[in-house]
Design an enzyme around this catalytic site. Structure first.
Site, PDB file in Angstrom:
ATOM      1  N   LEU A  89     -26.825  29.659 -34.683  1.00  0.00           N
ATOM      2  CA  LEU A  89     -27.219  29.774 -33.289  1.00  0.00           C
ATOM      3  C   LEU A  89     -27.410  28.381 -32.714  1.00  0.00           C
ATOM      4  O   LEU A  89     -28.043  27.538 -33.342  1.00  0.00           O
ATOM      5  CB  LEU A  89     -28.520  30.576 -33.180  1.00  0.00           C
ATOM      6  CG  LEU A  89     -29.015  30.886 -31.791  1.00  0.00           C
ATOM      7  CD1 LEU A  89     -28.080  31.866 -31.107  1.00  0.00           C
ATOM      8  CD2 LEU A  89     -30.408  31.461 -31.855  1.00  0.00           C
ATOM      9  N   ASP A  90     -26.881  28.146 -31.533  1.00  0.00           N
ATOM     10  CA  ASP A  90     -27.013  26.847 -30.860  1.00  0.00           C
ATOM     11  C   ASP A  90     -26.579  25.719 -31.787  1.00  0.00           C
ATOM     12  O   ASP A  90     -27.363  24.854 -32.173  1.00  0.00           O
ATOM     13  CB  ASP A  90     -28.446  26.605 -30.373  1.00  0.00           C
ATOM     14  CG  ASP A  90     -28.838  27.525 -29.237  1.00  0.00           C
ATOM     15  OD1 ASP A  90     -27.925  28.053 -28.571  1.00  0.00           O
ATOM     16  OD2 ASP A  90     -30.036  27.720 -29.018  1.00  0.00           O
ATOM     17  N   VAL A  91     -25.298  25.706 -32.132  1.00  0.00           N
ATOM     18  CA  VAL A  91     -24.746  24.748 -33.080  1.00  0.00           C
ATOM     19  C   VAL A  91     -25.082  23.307 -32.716  1.00  0.00           C
ATOM     20  O   VAL A  91     -25.381  22.489 -33.572  1.00  0.00           O
ATOM     21  CB  VAL A  91     -23.209  24.921 -33.181  1.00  0.00           C
ATOM     22  CG1 VAL A  91     -22.596  23.855 -34.052  1.00  0.00           C
ATOM     23  CG2 VAL A  91     -22.883  26.295 -33.713  1.00  0.00           C
TER      24      VAL A  91
END
Length: 152
Positions: free
Chosen positions: A25-27
């Site tokens: 998530l949210d690299v």
């Protein structure tokens, strides 16, 4: 031999260069990572993610205190192609639903001049909010809470 102990050569041969990483998530930030401990778990979790069978719950700190303290936000979100990773609530966006409820509220005296709408000496309010999402749009919670007037 456990899946997470596989060498890079073994993973490359299998076509899996992420060593058991199921989802990130949210690299571009320090977002959470879901990692499988076995190849079987990897494929099971990937399938559940694809079929939207995994629940997604988040605890967020927001500016202000949302009213009502418990609600469902059902607002479409559009992600812009021209501005990287920028999303907003807009009528031509994709169906997006976020459930939230306030867990705890906080107040702080603004001693440093923090915030756009308050000045030094004012009381600033924050809330700890539990969010669950039915859809997984880019920055969905951030966009929905900002739309409510309570940015993260």
């Amino acid at each position: 031999r456990h899946f997470w102990h596989a060498t890079e050569v073994e993973c490359a041969r299998r076509g899996d260069l992420n060593h058991g990483v199921v989802h990130r998530l949210d690299v571009e930030t320090s977002g959470p990572v879901l990692i499988a401990k076995s190849e079987r778990a990897f494929h099971t979790l990937k399938g559940q993610l694809f079929h939207q069978e995994l629940g997604k719950e988040y605890i967020c700190l927001v500016h202000g205190i949302p009213k009502p303290r418990k609600a469902v936000i059902n607002q479409p979100i559009v992600t812009h192609n021209t501005v990287p990773r920028f999303s907003e609530v807009r009528s031509d966006g994709r169906y997006s639903i976020t459930h939230y409820h306030v867990l705890q509220t906080y107040a702080k005296i603004n001693q440093e001049g923090f915030g756009k709408t308050s000045s030094k000496g004012d009381t600033i309010h924050f809330a700890l909010v539990h969010c669950t999402i039915e859809t997984g749009r880019t920055h969905q919670i951030r966009v929905h809470m900002d739309w409510l007037g309570h940015p993260l």
